[in-house]
Design a protein around this motif. Structure first.
Motif, PDB file in Angstrom:
ATOM      1  N   UNK A  64      13.407  20.973  -3.899  1.00  0.00           N
ATOM      2  CA  UNK A  64      13.799  20.563  -2.545  1.00  0.00           C
ATOM      3  C   UNK A  64      15.303  20.721  -2.361  1.00  0.00           C
ATOM      4  N   UNK A  65      16.051  20.425  -3.407  1.00  0.00           N
ATOM      5  CA  UNK A  65      17.503  20.552  -3.333  1.00  0.00           C
ATOM      6  C   UNK A  65      17.921  22.021  -3.201  1.00  0.00           C
ATOM      7  N   UNK A  66      17.066  22.935  -3.664  1.00  0.00           N
ATOM      8  CA  UNK A  66      17.314  24.373  -3.471  1.00  0.00           C
ATOM      9  C   UNK A  66      17.135  24.785  -2.012  1.00  0.00           C
ATOM     10  N   UNK A  67      16.461  23.932  -1.228  1.00  0.00           N
ATOM     11  CA  UNK A  67      16.196  24.258   0.170  1.00  0.00           C
ATOM     12  C   UNK A  67      14.742  24.499   0.488  1.00  0.00           C
ATOM     13  N   UNK A 107      19.425   9.541  -6.603  1.00  0.00           N
ATOM     14  CA  UNK A 107      20.265  10.102  -5.535  1.00  0.00           C
ATOM     15  C   UNK A 107      19.683  11.415  -5.020  1.00  0.00           C
ATOM     16  N   UNK A 108      19.166  12.227  -5.933  1.00  0.00           N
ATOM     17  CA  UNK A 108      18.602  13.517  -5.542  1.00  0.00           C
ATOM     18  C   UNK A 108      17.379  13.319  -4.658  1.00  0.00           C
ATOM     19  N   UNK A 109      16.511  12.387  -5.024  1.00  0.00           N
ATOM     20  CA  UNK A 109      15.325  12.098  -4.227  1.00  0.00           C
ATOM     21  C   UNK A 109      15.724  11.549  -2.855  1.00  0.00           C
ATOM     22  N   UNK A 110      16.650  10.619  -2.842  1.00  0.00           N
ATOM     23  CA  UNK A 110      17.083  10.010  -1.583  1.00  0.00           C
ATOM     24  C   UNK A 110      17.666  11.054  -0.627  1.00  0.00           C
ATOM     25  N   UNK A 111      18.523  11.916  -1.147  1.00  0.00           N
ATOM     26  CA  UNK A 111      19.190  12.922  -0.310  1.00  0.00           C
ATOM     27  C   UNK A 111      18.197  13.898   0.302  1.00  0.00           C
ATOM     28  N   UNK A 148      15.742  12.241   2.806  1.00  0.00           N
ATOM     29  CA  UNK A 148      16.415  11.988   4.085  1.00  0.00           C
ATOM     30  C   UNK A 148      16.566  13.277   4.899  1.00  0.00           C
ATOM     31  N   UNK A 149      16.718  14.406   4.193  1.00  0.00           N
ATOM     32  CA  UNK A 149      16.864  15.700   4.871  1.00  0.00           C
ATOM     33  C   UNK A 149      15.522  16.278   5.307  1.00  0.00           C
ATOM     34  N   UNK A 150      14.412  15.633   4.914  1.00  0.00           N
ATOM     35  CA  UNK A 150      13.089  16.095   5.306  1.00  0.00           C
ATOM     36  C   UNK A 150      12.533  17.220   4.451  1.00  0.00           C
ATOM     37  N   UNK A 151      13.232  17.545   3.367  1.00  0.00           N
ATOM     38  CA  UNK A 151      12.745  18.617   2.485  1.00  0.00           C
ATOM     39  C   UNK A 151      11.794  18.118   1.411  1.00  0.00           C
TER      40      UNK A 151
END
Length: 435
Positions: A20-23, A53-57, A60-63
Motif C-alpha cells: 500500500x505504501x508503494x501506491x 505508523x505505516x498502517x495508520x498512514x 488514512x490515505x485509503x490505500x
C-alpha cells in the motif's frame, strides 16, 4: 495495481502495508473478525518497528483496507497473495498446509478475471502445484496463474527488508504472471532490487534452502563457541577472522543460546521432512536440528555450572524472553527451554522483557515478571542475559551489583566485555570466551 492479501499475520500485514505504501490498492483479508475490527481501529496485533505508523498512514490515505469478506476482495484483484500460517504439523514436523489449501479453494470460487494467485507463505516444494489443482477443481473456468513469491523478512527489520530487499524471487513461467508481478514490484526499481524469475518449484525450494543454510551457519558458530571455551579461544575473534573471508561473510556468526523464532525451526524441520519423502538424506540439516535443540536445553546446565552445579532454592533473574530483540515473538524462543530447565533444577525464576512479557505469560505462566531489569536483578543469585535488547547493553552495572544477592552474570549473547565485568566485581560467564 489492486492486491488482495489473504492473512493478516506477520507476513501478510507487513507485506500488505508495504505494498500500500508503494501506491497499490490493498485489501487485507482475515477470518478473525476481532482482528479485522482491531486493525480498522489502528490496533496492531504484532510488534514490529514502525508498522503501526505505516498502517495508520496508508489506511488514512485509503490505500489499505481490512475485511473479513474474501470474495469481493479477490474478484477485484490483479494479484491475490496467500499469506496464511504454515506451522509445523503436530507429530511429524511437516508444514501444516491446511490454511493454504483452504484459502486456495475460497480464492478459486471468487475469481472473476485473470488473476495471479501468489503463495507468499513459506511452503514445501510442490505446494503451488496443489494450489493450482484445487483452484482448477473449484472453478474450472477460472483464468489465473499460480506463482511463488517467498518472503525474506527479518523480524524487527521487516519494513526495511521489504523496501530494500537483497532479491525478489518470483516462481512462475507464465508470461502474464511475470508482467503482473513486475508491476507489483515496480516501485522497487530505483532501489535496484533484482527480480529473480524461476520455475515455481525452484522458488519454493529457495526459501527453505536459505533458511536452512542460515540456521546451519548459526549452529556451526555455536559449536565452535563450545570448542573455544574448552581450548581458551575467543569465539568472537574466531567469527571475525573467518567472516572477513568474502566466501563466508560476517552475518549469522554470533554465538548464542541457539536459534528460535517463527521461521528457522519449522522451516528446517519441514525441509528435512520433504527430503525424507523424496528419499534424500539431508545429513547437515538433520545435524543442525539436533544440535540446536540440544543447545537450547543445555543452557540451564551452563547456568547451574556457574553456580557450582546446584540451583535448588536459588533465584535466577532472566533478561530477555523473545527469540530476538525488536519483536514480541516467543515462538521457539531459547528462553523457554532455559527457564523450564532452571525450574526443573529447583530454581525460582523472575524475568523481564521490554516488549514480550504478554506473549511470554502464555508460555511461562509460573514465573515472576518484573517491571524492569533492576527489579529482575533484586536478590538474584545470578542474572542471565538471553535476548540482546538495546536496553540491556548499557545497564548501570554498579546498581545491578547492589541489587543482586550474588554478583553473578551469565551472558548468553556476549553483549559485555569480560574485563569490564571483572572490573565491576562480577563473576561473569559468556558464550565461547574465556572466563
Amino acid at each position: 495495481m489492486k492486491i488482495a492479501m489473504v492473512g493478516t499475520g506477520y507476513v501478510g500485514l507487513v507485506s500488505g502495508a508495504c505494498f500500500a505504501d508503494f501506491g497499490h490498492q490493498v485489501v487485507c483479508v482475515d477470518k478473525d473478525a476481532g482482528k479485522i475490527e482491531a486493525l480498522k481501529r489502528g490496533k496492531i496485533p504484532i510488534y514490529e518497528t514502525d508498522l503501526d505508523k505505516l498502517v495508520e498512514t496508508n489506511a488514512a490515505a485509503g490505500r489499505l483496507t481490512f475485511t473479513t469478506e474474501l470474495a469481493g476482495a479477490v474478484a477485484d484483484a490483479d494479484a491475490v497473495f496467500i499469506a496464511v500460517g504454515t506451522p509445523s504439523r503436530r507429530g511429524d514436523g511437516h508444514a501444516d498446509l491446511s490454511y493454504v489449501y483452504a484459502a486456495a479453494k475460497e480464492i478459486g470460487a471468487a475469481l472473476k478475471k485473470f488473476t495471479v494467485v501468489v503463495t507468499k507463505s513459506t511452503v514445501p516444494v510442490g505446494t503451488g502445484d496443489e494450489v493450482e489443482r484445487l483452484i482448477r477443481e473449484t472453478n474450472p473456468d477460472a483464468d489465473f496463474a499460480v506463482a511463488s513469491n517467498p518472503e525474506f523478512l527479518r523480524e524487527g527489520a521487516a519494513i526495511q527488508d521489504f523496501r530494500h530487499p537483497d532479491r525478489i524471487v518470483v516462481g512462475t513461467e507464465d508470461d502474464r504472471a511475470k508482467r503482473v508481478m513486475g508491476e507489483v514490484y515496480r516501485p522497487l526499481y530505483l532501489n535496484q532490487a533484482p527480480i529473480l524469475y524461476t520455475a515455481r518449484r525452484t522458488a519454493e525450494l529457495i526459501k527453505y534452502a536459505a533458511n536452512a543454510f542460515l540456521a546451519t551457519k548459526i549452529t556451526f558458530i555455536n559449536e565452535i563457541a563450545d570448542l573455544s571455551e574448552r581450548v581458551g579461544a575467543n569465539v568472537q575473534e574466531v567469527a571475525r577472522g573467518i567472516g572477513l573471508d568474502n566466501r563466508i561473510g560476517t552475518k549469522f556468526l554470533h554465538a548464542g543460546a541457539g536459534y528460535g523464532g517463527s521461521c528457522f525451526p519449522k522451516d528446517t524441520r519441514a525441509l528435512f521432512k520433504t527430503a525424507l519423502d523424496h528419499d534424500v538424506q539431508l545429513k547437515i540439516v538433520e545435524a543442525t536440528l539436533t544440535a540446536n535443540d540440544n543447545r537450547k536445553r543445555a543452557m540451564a546446565r551452563k547456568v547451574a555450572n556457574v553456580l557450582g552445579g546446584e540451583l535448588r532454592g536459588k533465584t535466577i533473574g532472566v533478561l530477555g524472553l523473545t527469540f530476538k530483540p525488536d519483536t514480541d515473538d516467543m515462538r521457539e524462543a531459547p528462553s523457554i527451554p532455559l527457564i523450564n530447565g532452571l525450574i526443573d533444577f529447583g530454581a525460582k525464576v523472575r524475568a523481564y522483557d521490554p516488549i514480550g512479557m504478554e506473549q511470554a505469560r502464555k508460555e511461562l505462566p509460573e514465573i515472576e515478571y518484573c517491571k524492569d531489569a533492576y527489579e529482575c536483578a533484586r536478590q538474584a543469585d545470578a542474572l542471565v542475559i538471553v535476548t540482546e535488547w538495546r536496553q540491556f547493553r548499557a545497564l548501570d552495572l554498579k546498581r545491578i551489583k547492589q541489587e543482586m544477592k550474588h554478583p553473578v552474570v551469565v551472558d548468553l549473547r556476549n553483549i559485555y566485555r569480560p574485563d569490564e565485568m571483572a572490573a565491576h566485581g562480577f563473576t561473569y560467564d559468556s558464550i565461547g570466551r574465556p572466563r
